[in-house]
Motif scaffolding. Structure first.
Motif, PDB file in Angstrom:
ATOM      1  N   GLU A  41     -62.691 105.511  -4.942  1.00  0.00           N
ATOM      2  CA  GLU A  41     -62.018 106.340  -5.940  1.00  0.00           C
ATOM      3  C   GLU A  41     -62.071 107.823  -5.587  1.00  0.00           C
ATOM      4  OE1 GLU A  41     -60.283 105.524  -9.103  1.00  0.00           O
ATOM      5  OE2 GLU A  41     -60.048 103.808  -7.777  1.00  0.00           O
ATOM      6  N   ALA A  42     -62.959 108.200  -4.683  1.00  0.00           N
ATOM      7  CA  ALA A  42     -62.979 109.593  -4.215  1.00  0.00           C
ATOM      8  C   ALA A  42     -61.657 109.953  -3.545  1.00  0.00           C
ATOM      9  CB  ALA A  42     -64.141 109.813  -3.247  1.00  0.00           C
ATOM     10  N   LEU A  43     -60.989 108.948  -2.987  1.00  0.00           N
ATOM     11  CA  LEU A  43     -59.718 109.175  -2.299  1.00  0.00           C
ATOM     12  C   LEU A  43     -58.584 109.530  -3.260  1.00  0.00           C
ATOM     13  CD1 LEU A  43     -59.844 106.194   0.226  1.00  0.00           C
ATOM     14  CD2 LEU A  43     -60.502 108.584   0.643  1.00  0.00           C
ATOM     15  N   THR A  44     -58.808 109.356  -4.549  1.00  0.00           N
ATOM     16  CA  THR A  44     -57.740 109.607  -5.520  1.00  0.00           C
ATOM     17  C   THR A  44     -57.348 111.081  -5.623  1.00  0.00           C
ATOM     18  OG1 THR A  44     -59.289 109.712  -7.378  1.00  0.00           O
ATOM     19  CG2 THR A  44     -58.290 107.550  -6.885  1.00  0.00           C
ATOM     20  N   VAL A  45     -58.067 111.957  -4.944  1.00  0.00           N
ATOM     21  CA  VAL A  45     -57.662 113.368  -4.906  1.00  0.00           C
ATOM     22  C   VAL A  45     -56.596 113.609  -3.840  1.00  0.00           C
ATOM     23  CG1 VAL A  45     -59.894 114.181  -5.762  1.00  0.00           C
ATOM     24  CG2 VAL A  45     -59.479 114.083  -3.289  1.00  0.00           C
ATOM     25  N   PRO A 103     -57.023 110.685 -12.320  1.00  0.00           N
ATOM     26  CA  PRO A 103     -57.628 109.370 -12.064  1.00  0.00           C
ATOM     27  C   PRO A 103     -58.790 109.051 -13.009  1.00  0.00           C
ATOM     28  CG  PRO A 103     -57.272 110.538 -10.008  1.00  0.00           C
ATOM     29  CD  PRO A 103     -56.975 111.509 -11.113  1.00  0.00           C
ATOM     30  N   ILE A 104     -59.570 110.062 -13.359  1.00  0.00           N
ATOM     31  CA  ILE A 104     -60.678 109.839 -14.301  1.00  0.00           C
ATOM     32  C   ILE A 104     -60.111 109.375 -15.638  1.00  0.00           C
ATOM     33  CG2 ILE A 104     -62.488 110.971 -15.667  1.00  0.00           C
ATOM     34  CD1 ILE A 104     -62.984 112.790 -13.183  1.00  0.00           C
ATOM     35  N   CYS A 140     -64.595 110.166  -8.600  1.00  0.00           N
ATOM     36  CA  CYS A 140     -63.434 111.064  -8.463  1.00  0.00           C
ATOM     37  C   CYS A 140     -63.838 112.523  -8.565  1.00  0.00           C
ATOM     38  CB  CYS A 140     -62.395 110.768  -9.537  1.00  0.00           C
ATOM     39  SG  CYS A 140     -61.783 109.094  -9.556  1.00  0.00           S
ATOM     40  N   GLY A 141     -64.635 112.813  -9.590  1.00  0.00           N
ATOM     41  CA  GLY A 141     -64.971 114.206  -9.870  1.00  0.00           C
ATOM     42  C   GLY A 141     -65.875 114.829  -8.834  1.00  0.00           C
ATOM     43  N   ILE A 146     -65.693 116.920  -3.350  1.00  0.00           N
ATOM     44  CA  ILE A 146     -66.270 117.205  -2.027  1.00  0.00           C
ATOM     45  C   ILE A 146     -65.244 116.874  -0.946  1.00  0.00           C
ATOM     46  CG2 ILE A 146     -68.042 116.487  -0.365  1.00  0.00           C
ATOM     47  CD1 ILE A 146     -69.902 116.074  -2.856  1.00  0.00           C
ATOM     48  N   LEU A 147     -64.625 115.692  -1.057  1.00  0.00           N
ATOM     49  CA  LEU A 147     -63.596 115.297  -0.103  1.00  0.00           C
ATOM     50  C   LEU A 147     -62.431 116.286  -0.109  1.00  0.00           C
ATOM     51  CD1 LEU A 147     -62.329 113.289   1.905  1.00  0.00           C
ATOM     52  CD2 LEU A 147     -61.425 112.054  -0.090  1.00  0.00           C
TER      53      LEU A 147
END
Length: 159
Positions: A41-45, A103-104, A140-141, A146-147
């Protein structure tokens, strides 16, 4: 190089990364259940940086859900929540720091109902809203931000 080829390639890479990161989180019991922190879900940015991320995230989520044993309703509605979050990020986020918000919100609005009514996990909707929200803030947040900062410093993705 043909712009369409680049977009398809970026989308495919994002989908593959989403699947790999979901498997990694699943190996540690973090990809499903009432308390989940999907690293993917980090990729959702990424829709902030490239339109290719929208279909990449959607397809990655569908394939991940199928491969990790999610039921059909979760595969459909969980993936649609990811798509909705990605579209929100792509269309509405003008500031990079706001990219994780959509996404959150999308996942927090959808996933608790799946946990309660599709999987029948004991607990109140309020509890699931809280646990999904916290997991999404972490995924995500925090990890997504960071990503996003790392991607911002590279020339890998440019609008």
């Amino acid at each position: 190089m043909n712009k369409r080829v680049v977009l398809v390639t970026h989308g495919a890479m994002i989908a593959a990364l989403y699947i790999a990161l979901t498997y990694l989180a699943n190996a540690f019991g973090l990809a499903s259940g009432a308390i989940q922190v999907r690293l993917s879900e980090a990729l959702t940015v990424l829709p902030f940086f490239t339109p290719a991320a929208v279909p990449g995230l959607f397809l990655g989520c569908i394939i991940s859900n199928l491969l990790t044993g999610c039921v059909a309703l979760d595969t459909v509605f969980g993936s649609l929540a990811t798509l909705l979050g990605a579209l929100g990020t792509r269309c509405l986020a003008k500031k990079r720091l706001l990219a994780p918000v959509f996404p959150i919100l999308a996942n927090t609005a959808v996933i608790p109902f799946l946990l309660r009514y599709v999987y029948g996990i004991p607990g109140s909707l309020a509890y699931f809203f809280l646990t999904v929200f916290v997991g999404e803030v972490i995924s995500c947040g925090i990890l997504g931000s960071i990503l996003s900062g790392i991607v911002q410093k590279t020339k890998a993705f440019r609008n």
